[in-house]
Design an enzyme around this catalytic site. Sequence first.
Site: not given
Length: 470
Positions: A43, A430
């Site tokens: 599970c 950047d």
Amino acid sequence: MTQRLHDDSLTLTAAQCQQARLSRDPRFDGRFFIGVTTTGIYCRPICPAVLPRESHVHYYGSAVAAASAGYRPCLRCRPDSAPESPAWRGSQTTFTRALQLIDQGALQHQKLPELCDRLGVGERYLRQLFQRRFGVSPKRYALYRQCLFAKQLLHQSTLPVTDVALASGFSSLRRFNDAFKRHIGLTPSEIRRQRAPKPGPLTLRLAYRPPYEWSRLRHFFALHLTHGIEWIGDDHYGRTIRWGETTGSFTACHDARHHRFDVSLALDRLDQLNAIVRQIRQLLDLDADTTIIETHLGNAYPGLALTPGLRLPGSWGIFEAGIRAVLGQQVSIAAANRLTQRLVDTLGERDAQGRVRFPTPAAIAGSDLAFLGMPASRRDTLGRLANAYVTGEIGDDPASWTQLKGIGPWTADVAAFRGAGHPDIWLASDLGIKRALKRLDHAALNEDTSAERASPWRSYLTLQLWNHIL
């Protein structure tokens, strides 16, 4: 105390697993699975069933590891729907690449030696990696993953069983039935009888592990929106797609309460559905464990303000991300958007609904691109990139693109960041990052110019810094 089975993919302790399962904490969904010895079922930690005694459970780091130990998947919590468990993937490049290729269907279309050639490793070494991680061979891993995807389709869609077999990568219904019975423990028809799906379009529920900062991801998509290709609302994002010979579209609706996206798909064929769903997961960054990532970043740079749950904003594949990156060279976001829109409006393919698909490499390579109204050098770069794709000179590794004139490290890194969801990209050059660093004036960040302390999660540091200015 429960006996711990040896499973290298389990990165948590037994005590952590026990606490998470007893509280049904969704932040651990997909990070481990619970094998219940009294039922033979495994599970998710969020399973709604009555909790078994601790003495009756074993913990596993993956669904494949639990299955190889002899457990079959629970029909209530459906482990096939759990988010992935990538906590260990950041620094294991070869293994991560192998998993990506296999999940995209590599072993359905080629043999293991061919896959090893693509990876640049020996067959014995790859088998050892899978044996250590999952306790199974690469082929057995691939078959089980196919069966889990088929189980998800049987639960959530109205597709006929024959179409489910095709969509999950099986070449024949007989082979599908045999493999499904062997790996899942039930036949496909037994799954369908237990819970009949409601009629309707093909919609799949794709879970993630909270927290998930949807508002910031939505903001990024809206900031870079290309009309005709993409559409966006308060709780959804959608776009047109092409994957190999398959074309269509998807719309992903955010369900914050249940920690998932409900994704509606309209495709002209189903044989690439598994790969398409995995690409959607990557585009929305559904498998990141942001708790682990942000803990790492916080330890690396104390005092840095972090927004919980930020996700990498994906693009539909490497090529599109590369073209967008070239169009974004040395211009503002607004200018890059205008250029992208012009490219799409002129060279994109329109479908019957009037929506547009991003231009193919052949379409861009065959155009002089004069309509873009941009410097000739950048038009030439676009043409070279597209032509190199058409001829096979380059592939889906942006690091190799820098051999092309006009493709520098920034362009290649942006393509890897958005197109491949690479977790360890630091965009030092950047302009946005430079602005953020100047605004924050964080001593440790300014000293560590390569952001090495943030590895293997430098892409998320990049994203956190962008979040301060965008």
